[in-house]
Enzyme design. Structure first.
Site, PDB file in Angstrom:
ATOM      1  N   GLY A  63       0.849 -84.824 -44.530  1.00  0.00           N
ATOM      2  CA  GLY A  63       0.967 -83.983 -43.462  1.00  0.00           C
ATOM      3  C   GLY A  63       0.234 -82.473 -43.593  1.00  0.00           C
ATOM      4  N   CYS A  90       1.313 -88.093 -50.809  1.00  0.00           N
ATOM      5  CA  CYS A  90       0.543 -86.794 -50.637  1.00  0.00           C
ATOM      6  C   CYS A  90       1.738 -85.700 -50.309  1.00  0.00           C
ATOM      7  CB  CYS A  90      -0.595 -86.924 -49.629  1.00  0.00           C
ATOM      8  SG  CYS A  90      -1.603 -85.325 -49.776  1.00  0.00           S
ATOM      9  N   TYR A  91       1.575 -85.412 -48.814  1.00  0.00           N
ATOM     10  CA  TYR A  91       2.876 -84.315 -48.540  1.00  0.00           C
ATOM     11  C   TYR A  91       4.049 -85.122 -48.739  1.00  0.00           C
ATOM     12  CZ  TYR A  91       5.530 -81.127 -45.832  1.00  0.00           C
ATOM     13  OH  TYR A  91       6.514 -80.334 -45.287  1.00  0.00           O
ATOM     14  N   HIS A 178      -4.416 -91.105 -51.451  1.00  0.00           N
ATOM     15  CA  HIS A 178      -4.052 -91.879 -50.227  1.00  0.00           C
ATOM     16  C   HIS A 178      -4.421 -93.313 -50.504  1.00  0.00           C
ATOM     17  CE1 HIS A 178      -3.053 -88.531 -47.661  1.00  0.00           C
ATOM     18  NE2 HIS A 178      -3.865 -87.945 -48.271  1.00  0.00           N
ATOM     19  N   GLU A 180      -4.049 -95.557 -48.586  1.00  0.00           N
ATOM     20  CA  GLU A 180      -4.565 -96.230 -47.314  1.00  0.00           C
ATOM     21  C   GLU A 180      -5.882 -96.232 -46.948  1.00  0.00           C
ATOM     22  OE1 GLU A 180      -2.830 -93.768 -47.569  1.00  0.00           O
ATOM     23  OE2 GLU A 180      -3.010 -91.989 -46.102  1.00  0.00           O
ATOM     24  N   SER A 232      -9.085-103.766 -15.182  1.00  0.00           N
ATOM     25  CA  SER A 232     -10.091-102.573 -14.993  1.00  0.00           C
ATOM     26  C   SER A 232     -11.250-103.109 -15.825  1.00  0.00           C
ATOM     27  CB  SER A 232      -9.532-101.227 -15.845  1.00  0.00           C
ATOM     28  OG  SER A 232      -9.423-101.947 -17.379  1.00  0.00           O
ATOM     29  N   GLY A 233     -11.186-104.426 -16.369  1.00  0.00           N
ATOM     30  CA  GLY A 233     -12.207-104.890 -17.189  1.00  0.00           C
ATOM     31  C   GLY A 233     -12.203-104.452 -18.769  1.00  0.00           C
ATOM     32  N   GLY A 234     -11.356-103.731 -19.150  1.00  0.00           N
ATOM     33  CA  GLY A 234     -11.119-103.221 -20.319  1.00  0.00           C
ATOM     34  C   GLY A 234     -10.322-104.232 -21.173  1.00  0.00           C
ATOM     35  N   VAL A 235     -10.122-103.810 -22.350  1.00  0.00           N
ATOM     36  CA  VAL A 235      -9.534-104.748 -23.356  1.00  0.00           C
ATOM     37  C   VAL A 235      -8.030-105.019 -23.110  1.00  0.00           C
ATOM     38  CG1 VAL A 235      -8.933-105.505 -25.639  1.00  0.00           C
ATOM     39  CG2 VAL A 235     -11.116-103.976 -25.068  1.00  0.00           C
ATOM     40  N   ASP A 236      -7.251-103.745 -22.942  1.00  0.00           N
ATOM     41  CA  ASP A 236      -5.805-103.923 -22.761  1.00  0.00           C
ATOM     42  C   ASP A 236      -5.174-104.333 -21.561  1.00  0.00           C
ATOM     43  OD1 ASP A 236      -6.308-102.220 -25.128  1.00  0.00           O
ATOM     44  OD2 ASP A 236      -5.761-100.477 -24.080  1.00  0.00           O
ATOM     45  N   SER A 238      -7.041-106.548 -19.627  1.00  0.00           N
ATOM     46  CA  SER A 238      -7.191-108.175 -19.629  1.00  0.00           C
ATOM     47  C   SER A 238      -6.243-108.788 -20.414  1.00  0.00           C
ATOM     48  CB  SER A 238      -8.691-108.038 -20.086  1.00  0.00           C
ATOM     49  OG  SER A 238      -9.442-107.347 -19.115  1.00  0.00           O
ATOM     50  N   LYS A 376      -5.062-101.497 -31.280  1.00  0.00           N
ATOM     51  CA  LYS A 376      -6.195-101.913 -30.578  1.00  0.00           C
ATOM     52  C   LYS A 376      -6.573-103.076 -31.265  1.00  0.00           C
ATOM     53  CE  LYS A 376      -8.985-100.735 -27.285  1.00  0.00           C
ATOM     54  NZ  LYS A 376      -8.503 -99.966 -26.052  1.00  0.00           N
TER      55      LYS A 376
END
Ligand code: XMP
Length: 520
Positions: A63, A90-91, A178, A180, A232-236, A238, A376
């Site tokens: 953070g 870290c934090y 980190h 990650e 909308s044609g978008g990924v989510d 669809s 995503k």
């Protein structure tokens, strides 16, 4: 909770407490990549809320604060007494030290970037790893005195201060670096040691199982009722539609509003994809209405407002024709719903994003959001598993207001055609150079600026096209993409030669911040 899983995701869980780091979601995704379900909770979630998530372990993120500052983010200290392993990063490590009786002080100099460390192999986090390797640090403060019962298990080379600490008996661990981020060597192994050896996770969370479970849950929840969905044609949207279609077949009715602000051939391509997926879709060509309402409008926010409002009313009218729908399906995903770990609330509105948020109450519909637990990249993976066409799954993000926010100045049919032609050429060249797939977003912007040029023997006085390509992980920040000069040259020549209405091409070399990805 509108999601289907309500925390019962059919697997073991790890809680990540967000202390405001930009990297919190990355930690959550890394855990999921190791086939362990993770949830992100805000820093002020109390220990009871953490316990309710039934975690096998807890990770406290980094953070921006300094633990010694008044008003710095703190976590509920009872989290350290839940009896499950806790890893502070870290934090998170500094907070653990401070809460449990250690000391944190400002380092002599901040440590940013790749730093070599030396580790103690006897630590369960570092067992079997090389004694020395490089890690990414990003902090000003250091743990200057360990809390009672803790020992140091890694050190920055040449310094005596702890780069890692642990109290093995209480199963509390801290990393000053980190794990990650990709540039930390062995970061995935360290996280793996925490999840599998210390928390005892089995690593059996997988998206195939998620699909089967979720389809069953959608069927049970919706029963014999019907669902409508704006595509909308978008990924989510669809992928959400593909999933619900598997569960309830043609009781899912989709609406696709063509606002006339799509890219070249996009409406036809999207339509063909949806037909291939067997979805029942009503197509509404509302381009005349949108373009006439946009006539004469140049202010970016007014464009956005007009498009958002008209979109809702067109969708609403079409949806009202679909008798007896009780549910509205939305492609909300996890980053949209994670409660912010930051302390600052109510940040400035940079752009009003158009969405259909107010619709369910207005239309008296129940909300179905089966993807609200997923990141995503997981939505894309589910799309692939459900055979959603690659053209949709791998599609670059595209703004709801479409080309209106890339056609600066007035949005007219003629200027949109010019923009579409230039944009298609830029895309073709990126594909020819094999670069399109690796870029977060790439597009042309048409500027309402005319400049003088010469073509053959004649003078031209036409508008300017700007090329924009950015790399990003989440659209919150973005770096402009360094494209090869040969590609830029081909795109520029072809646009000036082939697109009537453009006689000059410029390249946008601004990152976000200070710019945004879209120009409006
Ligand atoms: P900016 O331009 O703010 O955009 O850096 C961040 C990301 O959001 C997309 N974008 C939108 N997406 N509705 C959307 O669904 C919108 O109104 C909208 N405006 C911008 C943009 O393309 C980028 O990926």
């Amino acid at each position: 909770m509108n999601g289907l899983n309500g925390g019962k995701h059919g697997s073991e869980n790890v809680v990540i407490i967000d202390c405001g780091s930009q990297l919190t979601q990355l930690i959550a995704r890394r855990v999921r990549e190791m086939k362990t379900h993770s949830v992100v909770l805000p820093w002020d979630a109390d220990a009871g809320r953490v316990r309710d998530a039934a975690p096998k372990g807890v990770i406290i993120s980094g953070g921006p604060d300094s633990v010694n500052d008044e008003g710095a983010i703190r976590v509920d200290e009872d989290v350290f007494a839940l009896g499950v392993p806790v890893l502070g990063i870290c934090y998170g490590m500094q907070l653990m030290a401070k809460c449990l009786g250690g000391e944190v002080s400002a380092g002599e100099r901040p440590e940013y970037g790749v730093t070599p460390i030396e580790t103690d192999e006897a630590s369960p986090l570092f067992r079997g790893l090389p004694r020395e390797f490089e890690v990414v640090m990003s902090h000003g403060d250091r743990v200057s005195a360990l809390p009672p019962g803790f020992r140091a298990t890694a050190w920055t080379r040449g310094e005596g201060l702890a780069a890692a600490m642990e109290n093995a008996e209480r199963r509390l661990f801290g990393l000053q670096f980190h794990p990650e981020v990709v540039h930390t060597q062995n970061g995935d192994k360290i996280l793996g040691r925490f999840l599998f050896d210390l928390c005892g996770c089995r690593g059996d969370w997988d998206l195939g199982g998620w699909i089967d479970r979720t389809i069953g849950e959608i069927g049970a929840k919706v029963g014999s009722e019907s669902v409508i969905c704006g595509l909308s044609g978008g990924v989510d949207s669809s992928v959400a539609a593909a999933l619900v279609h598997r569960a309830i077949g043609d009781r899912l009715r989709c609406v696709f509003v063509d606002h006339g602000l799509l890219r070249l051939n996009e409406a036809a391509e999207v339509r063909a994809s949806y037909e291939g997926m067997g979805l029942s879709v009503s197509y509404v060509d509302a381009s005349d209405a949108f373009l006439s309402r946009l006539s004469g409008v140049t202010d970016p926010e007014r464009k956005r407002k007009i498009i958002g409002e008209l979109f809702i009313s067109v969708f609403e009218e079409e949806a009202s024709r679909i008798a007896s729908a009780q549910w509205l399906l939305q492609g909300t995903i996890y980053p949209d719903v994670i409660e912010s770990g930051g302390k600052r609330k109510g940040s400035a509105v940079i752009k009003s994003h158009h969405n259909v948020g107010g619709l369910p109450e207005r239309m008296n519909l129940k909300l179905l959001e089966p993807l609200r637990d997923l990141f995503k990249d997981e939505v894309r993976e589910i799309g692939r598993l459900l055979d959603v066409p690659a053209a949709i799954v791998d599609r670059q993000p595209f703004p709801g207001p479409g080309l209106a926010v890339r056609c600066l100045g007035e949005v007219t049919r003629e200027r949109l055609d010019v923009l579409r032609a230039a944009d298609a050429i830029f895309r073709e060249e990126l594909e020819r150079f094999g670069l399109y797939g690796g870029i977060w977003q790439s597009f042309c912007v048409l500027l309402p600026v005319r400049t003088v040029g010469v073509m053959g023997d004649g003078r031209t006085y036409s508008e300017v096209a700007a090329l924009r390509a950015v790399n990003s992980a989440d659209a919150m920040t973005a770096e402009w993409t360094r494209l090869p000069p040969e590609l830029l040259d081909c795109a520029s020549k072809r646009i000036c030669n082939e697109v009537r209405g453009v006689n000059r091409v410029v390249l946008d070399i601004t990152s976000k911040p200070p710019a945004t990805i879209e120009w409006e």
